[in-house]
Write a protein that holds these residues in place. Structure first.
Motif, PDB file in Angstrom:
ATOM      1  N   PRO A 100       9.725   0.548 -11.380  1.00 15.51           N
ATOM      2  CA  PRO A 100      10.390   0.319 -10.088  1.00 15.51           C
ATOM      3  C   PRO A 100      10.182  -1.103  -9.602  1.00 15.51           C
ATOM      4  CG  PRO A 100       8.359   1.569  -9.794  1.00 15.51           C
ATOM      5  CD  PRO A 100       8.613   1.508 -11.278  1.00 15.51           C
ATOM      6  N   SER A 101      11.136  -1.592  -8.832  1.00 15.41           N
ATOM      7  CA  SER A 101      11.028  -2.926  -8.240  1.00 15.41           C
ATOM      8  C   SER A 101       9.938  -2.916  -7.183  1.00 15.41           C
ATOM      9  CB  SER A 101      12.361  -3.326  -7.607  1.00 15.41           C
ATOM     10  OG  SER A 101      13.378  -3.351  -8.591  1.00 15.41           O
ATOM     11  N   PRO A 102       9.438  -4.104  -6.802  1.00 13.68           N
ATOM     12  CA  PRO A 102       8.404  -4.155  -5.763  1.00 13.68           C
ATOM     13  C   PRO A 102       8.864  -3.481  -4.478  1.00 13.68           C
ATOM     14  CG  PRO A 102       8.628  -6.277  -6.841  1.00 13.68           C
ATOM     15  CD  PRO A 102       9.743  -5.428  -7.351  1.00 13.68           C
ATOM     16  N   THR A 103       7.955  -2.795  -3.822  1.00 12.75           N
ATOM     17  CA  THR A 103       8.293  -2.109  -2.581  1.00 12.75           C
ATOM     18  C   THR A 103       8.296  -3.094  -1.429  1.00 12.75           C
ATOM     19  OG1 THR A 103       5.978  -1.621  -2.100  1.00 12.75           O
ATOM     20  CG2 THR A 103       7.179  -0.022  -3.443  1.00 12.75           C
ATOM     21  N   LYS A 104       8.752  -2.649  -0.252  1.00 13.13           N
ATOM     22  CA  LYS A 104       8.784  -3.503   0.917  1.00 13.13           C
ATOM     23  C   LYS A 104       7.391  -3.966   1.327  1.00 13.13           C
ATOM     24  CE  LYS A 104      13.084  -1.751   2.920  1.00 13.13           C
ATOM     25  NZ  LYS A 104      13.710  -1.114   4.107  1.00 13.13           N
ATOM     26  N   ALA A 105       6.386  -3.194   0.944  1.00  8.87           N
ATOM     27  CA  ALA A 105       5.010  -3.550   1.303  1.00  8.87           C
ATOM     28  C   ALA A 105       4.447  -4.626   0.367  1.00  8.87           C
ATOM     29  CB  ALA A 105       4.120  -2.311   1.258  1.00  8.87           C
ATOM     30  N   ASN A 106       5.232  -4.974  -0.681  1.00 14.12           N
ATOM     31  CA  ASN A 106       4.736  -5.933  -1.669  1.00 14.12           C
ATOM     32  C   ASN A 106       5.837  -6.934  -2.024  1.00 14.12           C
ATOM     33  OD1 ASN A 106       3.035  -7.130  -3.507  1.00 14.12           O
ATOM     34  ND2 ASN A 106       3.562  -5.733  -5.167  1.00 14.12           N
ATOM     35  N   LEU A 107       6.393  -7.566  -1.020  1.00  9.81           N
ATOM     36  CA  LEU A 107       7.514  -8.478  -1.233  1.00  9.81           C
ATOM     37  C   LEU A 107       7.085  -9.862  -1.717  1.00  9.81           C
ATOM     38  CD1 LEU A 107       9.780  -7.624   1.831  1.00  9.81           C
ATOM     39  CD2 LEU A 107      10.072  -6.924  -0.546  1.00  9.81           C
ATOM     40  N   THR A 108       5.777 -10.131  -1.771  1.00 11.35           N
ATOM     41  CA  THR A 108       5.331 -11.451  -2.194  1.00 11.35           C
ATOM     42  C   THR A 108       5.322 -11.585  -3.710  1.00 11.35           C
ATOM     43  OG1 THR A 108       3.019 -10.754  -2.135  1.00 11.35           O
ATOM     44  CG2 THR A 108       3.907 -11.809  -0.152  1.00 11.35           C
ATOM     45  N   ARG A 109       5.451 -10.510  -4.448  1.00 12.12           N
ATOM     46  CA  ARG A 109       5.399 -10.585  -5.905  1.00 12.12           C
ATOM     47  C   ARG A 109       6.599 -11.374  -6.412  1.00 12.12           C
ATOM     48  NH1 ARG A 109       4.259  -5.000  -8.214  1.00 12.12           N
ATOM     49  NH2 ARG A 109       2.320  -5.480  -7.112  1.00 12.12           N
ATOM     50  N   CYS A 110       6.353 -12.321  -7.301  1.00  8.11           N
ATOM     51  CA  CYS A 110       7.450 -13.150  -7.797  1.00  8.11           C
ATOM     52  C   CYS A 110       7.146 -13.635  -9.201  1.00  8.11           C
ATOM     53  CB  CYS A 110       7.710 -14.319  -6.858  1.00  8.11           C
ATOM     54  SG  CYS A 110       6.258 -15.331  -6.515  1.00  8.11           S
TER      55      CYS A 110
ATOM     56  N   THR B  70      -0.206 -14.499  -9.009  1.00  6.88           N
ATOM     57  CA  THR B  70      -0.681 -13.349  -8.251  1.00  6.88           C
ATOM     58  C   THR B  70       0.095 -13.305  -6.944  1.00  6.88           C
ATOM     59  OG1 THR B  70      -2.390 -14.587  -7.060  1.00  6.88           O
ATOM     60  CG2 THR B  70      -3.013 -13.641  -9.207  1.00  6.88           C
ATOM     61  N   ASP B  71      -0.067 -12.222  -6.199  1.00  2.51           N
ATOM     62  CA  ASP B  71       0.595 -12.137  -4.903  1.00  2.51           C
ATOM     63  C   ASP B  71       0.132 -13.259  -3.975  1.00  2.51           C
ATOM     64  OD1 ASP B  71       1.955  -9.961  -5.773  1.00  2.51           O
ATOM     65  OD2 ASP B  71       0.998  -8.499  -4.463  1.00  2.51           O
ATOM     66  N   ALA B  72      -1.157 -13.599  -4.010  1.00  3.60           N
ATOM     67  CA  ALA B  72      -1.685 -14.660  -3.159  1.00  3.60           C
ATOM     68  C   ALA B  72      -1.113 -16.019  -3.573  1.00  3.60           C
ATOM     69  CB  ALA B  72      -3.210 -14.682  -3.228  1.00  3.60           C
ATOM     70  N   ASP B  73      -1.046 -16.260  -4.891  1.00  2.00           N
ATOM     71  CA  ASP B  73      -0.452 -17.509  -5.381  1.00  2.00           C
ATOM     72  C   ASP B  73       1.002 -17.612  -4.955  1.00  2.00           C
ATOM     73  OD1 ASP B  73      -2.842 -18.073  -6.663  1.00  2.00           O
ATOM     74  OD2 ASP B  73      -2.175 -17.263  -8.590  1.00  2.00           O
TER      75      ASP B  73
ATOM     76  N   PHE C 279      -2.222 -23.984   2.502  1.00  9.64           N
ATOM     77  CA  PHE C 279      -1.115 -23.094   2.128  1.00  9.64           C
ATOM     78  C   PHE C 279      -1.584 -21.709   1.714  1.00  9.64           C
ATOM     79  CE2 PHE C 279       0.414 -27.418   1.484  1.00  9.64           C
ATOM     80  CZ  PHE C 279       1.572 -27.376   2.239  1.00  9.64           C
ATOM     81  N   GLY C 280      -2.864 -21.441   1.865  1.00 13.69           N
ATOM     82  CA  GLY C 280      -3.384 -20.130   1.523  1.00 13.69           C
ATOM     83  C   GLY C 280      -4.365 -20.214   0.374  1.00 13.69           C
ATOM     84  N   THR C 281      -4.932 -19.069   0.032  1.00 13.33           N
ATOM     85  CA  THR C 281      -5.916 -18.993  -1.038  1.00 13.33           C
ATOM     86  C   THR C 281      -5.230 -18.880  -2.398  1.00 13.33           C
ATOM     87  OG1 THR C 281      -7.487 -17.879   0.433  1.00 13.33           O
ATOM     88  CG2 THR C 281      -7.914 -17.747  -1.937  1.00 13.33           C
ATOM     89  N   LEU C 282      -5.554 -19.815  -3.291  1.00 17.96           N
ATOM     90  CA  LEU C 282      -5.012 -19.785  -4.645  1.00 17.96           C
ATOM     91  C   LEU C 282      -6.134 -19.704  -5.665  1.00 17.96           C
ATOM     92  CD1 LEU C 282      -3.234 -22.334  -3.055  1.00 17.96           C
ATOM     93  CD2 LEU C 282      -1.812 -21.821  -5.023  1.00 17.96           C
ATOM     94  N   THR C 283      -5.831 -19.098  -6.796  1.00 16.12           N
ATOM     95  CA  THR C 283      -6.749 -19.086  -7.915  1.00 16.12           C
ATOM     96  C   THR C 283      -6.159 -19.978  -8.999  1.00 16.12           C
ATOM     97  OG1 THR C 283      -7.411 -16.818  -7.413  1.00 16.12           O
ATOM     98  CG2 THR C 283      -7.944 -17.652  -9.606  1.00 16.12           C
ATOM     99  N   VAL C 284      -6.857 -21.040  -9.350  1.00 22.83           N
ATOM    100  CA  VAL C 284      -6.340 -21.988 -10.335  1.00 22.83           C
ATOM    101  C   VAL C 284      -6.664 -21.459 -11.732  1.00 22.83           C
ATOM    102  CG1 VAL C 284      -6.357 -24.378 -11.125  1.00 22.83           C
ATOM    103  CG2 VAL C 284      -6.718 -23.863  -8.700  1.00 22.83           C
ATOM    104  N   ASP C 285      -5.775 -20.613 -12.244  1.00 21.66           N
ATOM    105  CA  ASP C 285      -5.971 -20.035 -13.568  1.00 21.66           C
ATOM    106  C   ASP C 285      -4.676 -19.938 -14.368  1.00 21.66           C
ATOM    107  OD1 ASP C 285      -4.651 -18.070 -12.188  1.00 21.66           O
ATOM    108  OD2 ASP C 285      -6.214 -16.546 -12.371  1.00 21.66           O
ATOM    109  N   GLY C 286      -3.572 -20.406 -13.786  1.00 16.96           N
ATOM    110  CA  GLY C 286      -2.304 -20.373 -14.509  1.00 16.96           C
ATOM    111  C   GLY C 286      -1.637 -19.026 -14.543  1.00 16.96           C
ATOM    112  N   ARG C 287      -2.124 -18.078 -13.747  1.00 15.41           N
ATOM    113  CA  ARG C 287      -1.527 -16.735 -13.705  1.00 15.41           C
ATOM    114  C   ARG C 287      -1.043 -16.429 -12.290  1.00 15.41           C
ATOM    115  NH1 ARG C 287      -5.968 -12.809 -16.151  1.00 15.41           N
ATOM    116  NH2 ARG C 287      -7.225 -13.994 -14.669  1.00 15.41           N
TER     117      ARG C 287
END
Length: 300
Positions: A96-106, A135-138, A125-133
């Motif tokens: 299934p596509s991302p739900t309305k509660a998870n619209l940040t996934r890209c 995530t919703d936060a990225d 600009f928010g919390t990022l993890t510098v790992d090349g993957r």
């Protein structure tokens, strides 16, 4: 005698009209060595490619009327996108596509790690993890960055335009600008960035700009704002120059309503700004404010 006086008045009126015309002009004989270098003739102005829209909203013009003519708008060179299908599960069904509660996934971009690195360096600009993957936060942080600098589409994908802007901003050295007391507008022509300092301290962080295109390079040097107008009309090219702050002949700061990240175009010498930045620069500036430009735009 009456005819002589009449002709003299007509000539005087024509001179006032000419001097008042704002614009951006070529630096055919620019001398980037110092104050007042490369003075451009007044009256030459931006055209729609890199200047401003052929019309302005009512908040600036106070009218719904349009100028006498419109020129063709350039095509927008936006951040490339990719269309992907949701992966299949072991049963062969689509997830299934991302739900309305998870619209940040890209989608993850080809420059994920580099963009994460530069955004982490910039901060804010928010919390990022510098790992090349991705995530919703990225994704949320990259979207916020894209929205701030009008990178289109703002979908959180780390593409080439996002990387270019992030790298230019993160590597801008504000110490290159020789700012003394009072307000100084700084422009790094090489990185195509601009910021504002007051009494030696940064009061407006580096943001993106676009200066003169090939054949119309914006000259480096030190100048002063000598004319300000909330909505300057350019007679030669029949366009508005919003939040106009002139500092060198026919060259000045102003808002552009074309796509700023289309590097194939540019101004006729002016320093183009995004709307939010043009408003901020207007609020910080005044006649007499210092303007320092260093470097040279690549390819000019």
């Amino acid at each position: 005698m009456m005819q002589v006086r009449y002709r003299a008045r007509v000539v005087a009126l024509a001179m006032v009209t000419l001097v008042g015309a704002g614009g951006c002009a070529p630096d055919r004989q620019a001398d980037p060595g110092g104050v007042g270098a490369g003075i451009a003739p007044v009256g030459s102005a931006e055209q729609v490619t890199g200047a401003g829209a052929a019309t302005l909203p009512d908040r600036l013009t106070g009218s719904t009327s349009k100028p006498r003519s419109r020129k063709l708008q350039p095509k927008v060179a936006a951040e490339p996108t990719r269309t992907t299908k949701a992966p299949k599960t072991s049963s062969g069904r689509r997830q299934p596509s991302p739900t309305k509660a998870n619209l940040t996934r890209c989608e993850q971009g080809e420059h994920q790690r580099e963009v994460e690195t530069y955004l982490a360096r910039l901060g804010g600009f928010g919390t990022l993890t510098v790992d090349g993957r991705q995530t919703d936060a990225d994704c949320a942080a990259i979207k916020k960055f894209q929205q701030r600098y009008d990178i289109r589409p703002a979908e959180g994908r780390a593409g080439p335009t996002t990387l270019d802007v992030a790298k230019r901003l993160a590597t801008t050295d504000v110490k290159r600008c020789s700012a003394g007391s009072g307000t100084t507008f700084c422009v790094d022509l090489t990185r195509q960035t601009t910021w504002v300092m007051r009494d030696g301290k940064v009061v407006a962080k580096p943001t993106v700009t676009r200066t003169g295109m090939s054949g119309y390079a914006t000259p480096a040097g030190t100048y002063k704002v000598n004319l300000r107008n909330l909505k300057e009309w350019s007679n030669p090219y029949e366009v508005w120059l919003p939040y106009w702050q002139r500092f060198n002949g026919g060259i000045g700061f102003h808002e552009t309503t074309t796509y700023l990240h289309n590097a194939a175009i540019g101004s006729h010498g002016c320093v183009n700004l995004l709307h939010a930045d043009a408003v901020r620069w207007w609020e910080l500036g005044k006649v007499g404010s210092r303007v320092v430009l260093v470097g040279r735009r690549p390819g000019t």
